[in-house]
Design an enzyme around this catalytic site. Structure first.
Site, PDB file in Angstrom:
ATOM      1  N   GLN A 134      40.959  54.666  31.030  1.00  0.00           N
ATOM      2  CA  GLN A 134      41.197  54.052  30.200  1.00  0.00           C
ATOM      3  C   GLN A 134      40.595  54.320  29.010  1.00  0.00           C
ATOM      4  O   GLN A 134      40.559  53.903  28.295  1.00  0.00           O
ATOM      5  CB  GLN A 134      40.347  52.387  30.234  1.00  0.00           C
ATOM      6  CG  GLN A 134      39.167  51.818  30.702  1.00  0.00           C
ATOM      7  CD  GLN A 134      38.929  50.656  30.440  1.00  0.00           C
ATOM      8  OE1 GLN A 134      38.779  50.293  32.164  1.00  0.00           O
ATOM      9  NE2 GLN A 134      38.014  49.922  30.137  1.00  0.00           N
ATOM     10  N   CYS A 140      40.847  46.986  29.764  1.00  0.00           N
ATOM     11  CA  CYS A 140      40.934  47.355  31.500  1.00  0.00           C
ATOM     12  C   CYS A 140      41.684  45.668  31.867  1.00  0.00           C
ATOM     13  O   CYS A 140      42.456  46.028  32.801  1.00  0.00           O
ATOM     14  CB  CYS A 140      39.726  46.334  31.864  1.00  0.00           C
ATOM     15  SG  CYS A 140      38.360  44.997  31.626  1.00  0.00           S
ATOM     16  N   HIS A 277      34.707  42.787  32.828  1.00  0.00           N
ATOM     17  CA  HIS A 277      35.554  44.022  33.011  1.00  0.00           C
ATOM     18  C   HIS A 277      36.527  42.841  33.979  1.00  0.00           C
ATOM     19  O   HIS A 277      36.746  42.299  34.740  1.00  0.00           O
ATOM     20  CB  HIS A 277      34.509  45.319  33.669  1.00  0.00           C
ATOM     21  CG  HIS A 277      35.761  46.594  34.152  1.00  0.00           C
ATOM     22  ND1 HIS A 277      36.155  46.949  33.680  1.00  0.00           N
ATOM     23  CD2 HIS A 277      35.618  47.260  36.120  1.00  0.00           C
ATOM     24  CE1 HIS A 277      36.930  48.003  33.823  1.00  0.00           C
ATOM     25  NE2 HIS A 277      36.581  48.326  34.758  1.00  0.00           N
ATOM     26  N   ASN A 298      39.572  50.626  40.201  1.00  0.00           N
ATOM     27  CA  ASN A 298      38.932  51.608  38.708  1.00  0.00           C
ATOM     28  C   ASN A 298      39.964  50.885  37.882  1.00  0.00           C
ATOM     29  O   ASN A 298      40.856  52.309  38.672  1.00  0.00           O
ATOM     30  CB  ASN A 298      37.014  51.022  38.680  1.00  0.00           C
ATOM     31  CG  ASN A 298      37.247  50.491  37.650  1.00  0.00           C
ATOM     32  OD1 ASN A 298      37.296  49.953  36.786  1.00  0.00           O
ATOM     33  ND2 ASN A 298      35.266  50.225  37.962  1.00  0.00           N
TER      34      ASN A 298
END
Ligand SMILES: *[C@@H]1O[C@H](CO)[C@@H](O)[C@H](O)[C@H]1NC(C)=O
Ligand SMILES: *[C@@H]1O[C@H](CO)[C@@H](O)[C@H](O)[C@H]1NC(C)=O
Length: 331
Positions: A134, A140, A277, A298
């Site tokens: 990102q 996110c 997140h 992630n």
């Protein structure tokens, strides 16, 4: 006697300069590996001191890990030159964990009578795209939304198509979505946009950049659509496990405070703040040392953690709120 003292002094000095040399090498490698460029000498000095401070935290933690006293390992990553409050404000905080109930079409509750496997990994079934990054943007939420949609689209069509986070970043700010681009957004709102918009563009046609721009959605480049949005019964890890096992990768929000220096293993800590997140649960399993875990994709590049992935404790009282805000779309 005197000779012994001199000898000792010498040994000490050699050791000091050696570890300083090792540290210098680590600092230089860090700057190269993560393409760090600092504005000026005072900024560089500050970042070096913070790096040194964090290296001590990492090294002490890893001594305990080696002694079997910790369930996860720490390491240098792109955040090692940040103080913990900088990590929390600059890197986290891109998620608005408020759920707009009007965007939810169904609640998924566990049926209980489904036999689910003891371990699941959707990567092995081809339902997960490469790990993305990102960058310097609190996007996110867009990556988590895209991840669960990529999985559902794959399950329906057999085609794994990378979808455009930038489309979500650029096009969900105004009415009626009210996301804030790099300064935050909601996962469900991102999916709701795709539903209302009758599609999201492919990543190839609308590539990522860590900066919000004008909406450039093009109906000719649609990669997937959404027909409805399903929320997993909140705070219910067995519902999440059943959904992961039977539906596919699920977007979730977490408190990511303990992810700052994460390198590998299972994070088994407690979280006391709030979800800050968004990530993608692509499976679950059991680790002999770390216990039951969720397998989490992630969006911090593949140098981070376990090739871009994190494992977080499962069946530990909804650790870090991982089952509080879990969603996936029907396509
Ligand atoms: C150095 O850079 C930092 C960060 O960009 C800035 O805040 C600071 O004012 C700069 N200092 C000087 C002396 O230019
Ligand atoms: C988060 O979302 C809620 C619900 O849409 C909204 O009322 C609130 O202003 C948002 N908060 C931030 C910080 O954007």
């Amino acid at each position: 006697m005197r000779a012994v003292v001199t000898f000792l002094t010498l040994v000490c000095c050699v050791q000091v300069s050696l570890s300083e040399d090792v540290f210098e090498v680590e600092w230089i490698n860090f700057k190269v590996d993560y393409e760090k460029i600092y504005q000026n000498d005072s900024e560089q000095l500050l970042r070096k001191q913070i790096f040194m401070h964090n290296k001590e935290i990492i090294d002490r933690h890893n001594e305990r890990y080696a002694a079997g006293e910790e369930t996860f390992e720490m390491g240098v990553n792109q955040f090692t030159d940040l103080l913990s409050h900088e990590y929390e404000t600059l890197i986290l905080g891109g998620l608005n964990a408020t759920v707009d109930e009007t965007e939810i079409d169904f609640i998924y509750s566990p049926t209980g009578n489904v036999e689910i496997p003891s371990a699941v990994d959707w990567r092995e079934k081809g339902a997960v795209t490469r790990v993305k990054d990102q960058g310097h943007c609190g996007s996110c939420w867009a990556f988590a939304a895209v991840g669960t949609l990529e999985g559902q689209h794959y399950r329906k069509t057999g085609d794994l198509v990378e979808l455009s986070e930038k489309n979500l970043l650029d096009c969900t700010s105004g009415e009626p979505y009210y996301n804030h681009g790099c300064f935050g957004g909601r996962i469900t709102t991102a999916l709701y946009y795709v539903k209302r918009n009758h599609g999201i563009d492919t990543a190839r046609s609308y590539p990522y950049k860590d900066k919000k721009g004008h909406c450039r959605f093009d109906g000719r480049n649609i990669g997937a659509t959404v027909s409805s949005i399903v929320r997993i019964r909140p705070r219910c890890e067995s519902a999440l496990a059943e959904a992961v096992a039977t539906k596919g990768p699920i977007a979730v929000s977490i408190e990511a405070t303990h992810l700052h220096h994460y390198r590998g293993g299972v994070i088994r800590e407690s979280c006391h703040k709030r979800s800050n997140h968004a990530v993608l649960v692509v499976g679950y399993g059991h680790d002999t040392h770390g216990g039951d875990y969720w397998l989490v994709k992630n969006s911090w590049g593949n140098l981070y953690g376990e090739n871009g992935y994190v494992r977080m404790a499962r069946n530990q009282n909804n650790m870090c709120f991982i089952a509080s805000n879990a969603v996936y779309p029907l396509v």
